[in-house]
Design an enzyme around this catalytic site. Structure first.
Site, PDB file in Angstrom:
ATOM      1  N   HIS A 147       1.038  -0.939   0.213  1.00 16.15           N
ATOM      2  CA  HIS A 147       0.318  -0.479  -0.057  1.00 16.15           C
ATOM      3  C   HIS A 147       1.043   1.325  -0.224  1.00 16.15           C
ATOM      4  CE1 HIS A 147      -3.756  -2.416   1.860  1.00 16.15           C
ATOM      5  NE2 HIS A 147      -3.459  -2.496   0.762  1.00 16.15           N
ATOM      6  N   CYS A 158       2.698 -11.862   2.302  1.00 15.70           N
ATOM      7  CA  CYS A 158       3.987 -11.914   3.559  1.00 15.70           C
ATOM      8  C   CYS A 158       4.209 -13.999   4.080  1.00 15.70           C
ATOM      9  CB  CYS A 158       3.544 -10.868   4.348  1.00 15.70           C
ATOM     10  SG  CYS A 158       5.003 -10.783   5.842  1.00 15.70           S
ATOM     11  N   HIS A 162     -10.429  -4.178   5.389  1.00 18.02           N
ATOM     12  CA  HIS A 162      -8.846  -3.919   4.585  1.00 18.02           C
ATOM     13  C   HIS A 162      -8.471  -5.297   4.083  1.00 18.02           C
ATOM     14  CE1 HIS A 162      -4.546  -4.916   4.906  1.00 18.02           C
ATOM     15  NE2 HIS A 162      -4.182  -3.071   5.301  1.00 18.02           N
ATOM     16  N   GLU A 212      -6.594  -7.721   3.313  1.00 24.50           N
ATOM     17  CA  GLU A 212      -5.480  -8.673   4.395  1.00 24.50           C
ATOM     18  C   GLU A 212      -6.543  -9.535   5.019  1.00 24.50           C
ATOM     19  OE1 GLU A 212      -2.303  -7.819   7.040  1.00 24.50           O
ATOM     20  OE2 GLU A 212      -2.834  -9.832   8.045  1.00 24.50           O
ATOM     21  N   THR A 217      -1.989  -8.328  10.794  1.00 26.80           N
ATOM     22  CA  THR A 217      -0.974  -8.426  11.343  1.00 26.80           C
ATOM     23  C   THR A 217      -0.534  -6.175  11.447  1.00 26.80           C
ATOM     24  OG1 THR A 217      -0.238  -7.563   8.733  1.00 26.80           O
ATOM     25  CG2 THR A 217      -0.218 -10.064   9.941  1.00 26.80           C
ATOM     26  N   SER A 241      -2.479   2.972   3.671  1.00 28.57           N
ATOM     27  CA  SER A 241      -1.759   1.987   3.983  1.00 28.57           C
ATOM     28  C   SER A 241      -2.122   1.782   5.963  1.00 28.57           C
ATOM     29  CB  SER A 241      -0.297   2.347   4.609  1.00 28.57           C
ATOM     30  OG  SER A 241       0.774   1.559   5.263  1.00 28.57           O
ATOM     31  N   SER A 242      -2.653   0.009   6.190  1.00 28.98           N
ATOM     32  CA  SER A 242      -3.444   0.486   7.989  1.00 28.98           C
ATOM     33  C   SER A 242      -1.764   0.878   8.684  1.00 28.98           C
ATOM     34  CB  SER A 242      -3.445  -1.443   7.976  1.00 28.98           C
ATOM     35  OG  SER A 242      -3.941  -1.409   9.167  1.00 28.98           O
TER      36      SER A 242
HETATM   37  O1  0CG Z   1      -0.539  -1.629   6.314  1.00 33.32           O
HETATM   38  P1  0CG Z   1      -0.732  -2.434   5.488  1.00 33.32           P
HETATM   39  O2  0CG Z   1      -1.755  -3.713   5.618  1.00 33.32           O
HETATM   40  O3  0CG Z   1      -2.169  -1.806   5.238  1.00 33.32           O
HETATM   41  O4  0CG Z   1      -0.128  -2.914   4.071  1.00 33.32           O
HETATM   42  P2  0CG Z   1       1.034  -1.915   3.670  1.00 33.32           P
HETATM   43  O5  0CG Z   1       1.256  -2.560   2.351  1.00 33.32           O
HETATM   44  O6  0CG Z   1       0.786  -0.693   3.926  1.00 33.32           O
HETATM   45  O7  0CG Z   1       1.987  -1.972   4.460  1.00 33.32           O
HETATM   46  C1  0CG Z   1       2.774  -3.900   5.007  1.00 33.32           C
HETATM   47  C2  0CG Z   1       2.139  -4.557   3.604  1.00 33.32           C
HETATM   48  C3  0CG Z   1       2.125  -5.839   2.800  1.00 33.32           C
HETATM   49 FE1  SF4 Z   2       4.290  -8.620   6.690  1.00 31.56          FE
HETATM   50 FE2  SF4 Z   2       4.580  -7.024   9.126  1.00 31.56          FE
HETATM   51 FE3  SF4 Z   2       5.804  -6.513   6.659  1.00 31.56          FE
HETATM   52 FE4  SF4 Z   2       2.773  -7.329   6.680  1.00 31.56          FE
HETATM   53  S1  SF4 Z   2       3.617  -5.610   8.094  1.00 31.56           S
HETATM   54  S2  SF4 Z   2       4.685  -7.278   4.758  1.00 31.56           S
HETATM   55  S3  SF4 Z   2       2.762  -8.378   7.822  1.00 31.56           S
HETATM   56  S4  SF4 Z   2       5.768  -7.866   7.750  1.00 31.56           S
END
Ligand code: 0CG
Ligand code: SF4
Length: 345
Positions: free
Chosen positions: A66, A121, A149, A151, A189, A247-248
């Site tokens: 994100h 991931c 979201h 994920e 996560t 981006s969470s």
């Molecule tokens: O923080 P989220 O889950 O929205 O995702 P972002 O792509 O910003 O960062 C980590 C990952 C995947």
């Molecule tokens: Fe993996 Fe954490 Fe990065 Fe998300 S924020 S991609 S769960 S390491």
């Protein structure tokens, strides 16, 4: 009897000066760790490698991570981002983003005769596996996360009949389970650690036999970035987090800064989004970035701040990070095959 000498009262001139905020040197408190996590690094490199190996275009379902800058940069190199695998013409490669996908998405890709590269991931995959395992044991799974979201959609898709979403403590009242002695919570996560524990406490009040996940679902990168933000929050009057609005983990960092008492905290994609007015009366600026943010964007903010007198940069380091993940297996396999071909030539 010796003469007593009185110590003269300090005059305003001789008293040690307490510098006013305006006199103190302006500085930036730069958080560490910040920026790319292992999962993002792997996902972005995977798209680059796929482009190198197969040539453009490479289709990617959903933003690989994100971050606006990352997505725009990869688009320029030939990646095509789509919302659904069904949009990809048959016979192409589709990559899945770091946030993970539901099993139905793998099926869609198979039906559409697409080759897939899964950049989910590994720490998200771990949560998927937990969900499958507890669903197989017929638990009710309470997934703490933010509705809509990517994920959460992916994880829920692993066991839609067993999972219900709990989006914060205020959602707990409406949660109903079949058997209060067979309930487990899991989480997205990238949540706020403190807010998640509030939700868990509320859930435990309601379901005293609630089981916890075998290990943290909130990943190391999310936790470390929040800890660093808290550390600098006590010393800064303004916090800037570089990150995109979807981006969470980046949004959570801004919230954590505000909860830690920083008078003002903002999320910006680029230095050009910073408002000069934010700096009024500010001596110390806290700066960090989300897990999907390349450091070049932080360097641009540092330059922007230096041009406005915030040239001193102090690192506020709360952890070291060394985790790395190997590339998605499909890419490793093909990379190996390609290497073997090259050896034969
Ligand atoms: O923080 P989220 O889950 O929205 O995702 P972002 O792509 O910003 O960062 C980590 C990952 C995947
Ligand atoms: Fe993996 Fe954490 Fe990065 Fe998300 S924020 S991609 S769960 S390491």
């Amino acid at each position: 009897m010796g003469r007593m000498t009185a110590t003269p009262a300090p005059t305003p001139e001789s008293a040690p000066a307490t510098p006013s905020a305006a006199d103190r040197p302006k500085r930036v408190l730069l958080a560490a760790p910040r920026g790319y996590c292992a999962g993002v690094d792997r996902a972005v490199i995977a798209v680059e490698k796929a482009l190198e190996q197969y040539g453009a275009p490479v289709y990617v379902r959903h933003e690989i991570v994100h971050n606006k800058y990352v997505v725009q940069t990869l688009e320029r190199k030939g990646a095509i981002f789509v919302d659904q695998a069904t949009e990809v013409p048959p016979g192409n490669i589709v990559m899945f983003s770091a946030h993970g996908v539901a099993p139905t998405v793998h099926e869609e890709a198979r039906r559409g005769r697409l080759a897939t590269i899964d950049a989910t991931c590994p720490l998200v995959t771990k949560v998927h596996k937990e969900a499958v395992r507890y669903a197989n044991e017929d638990f009710d799974i309470l997934l703490i996360g933010h509705e809509g979201h990517e994920e959460v959609i992916g994880t829920s898709g692993e066991a839609p009949d067993h999972i219900q979403l709990v989006d914060g403590p205020e959602d707990v009242a409406k949660v109903e389970v079949r058997d209060p002695s067979k309930v487990v919570w899991l989480s997205q996560t990238t949540l706020s650690v403190d807010e998640t524990m509030e939700t868990v406490d509320a859930l435990k009040d309601k379901f005293p036999q609630l089981l916890s996940p075998p290990s943290d679902d909130i990943c190391y990168a999310t936790q470390n970035r929040q800890t660093a933000i808290k550390e600098l929050a006590g010393q800064a009057e303004l916090v800037i987090v570089v990150g995109s609005k979807n981006s969470s983990n980046s949004i959570r960092m801004v919230e954590v800064a505000k909860q830690a008492g920083v008078p003002a905290a903002y999320l910006v994609d680029f230095a050009s989004e910073i408002d000069e007015a934010w700096l009024e009366g500010v001596t110390s600026v806290g700066l960090s970035s989300g897990a999907s943010v390349p450091d070049v964007l932080v360097q641009e903010v540092l330059e922007w701040l230096a041009q406005r007198g915030y040239a001193d940069v102090e690192l506020v380091k709360t952890a070291d990070e060394h985790l790395t993940f190997s590339l998605p297996k499909e890419l490793r396999r093909d990379l190996r095959a390609e290497a073997a071909e090259l050896v034969k030539e």
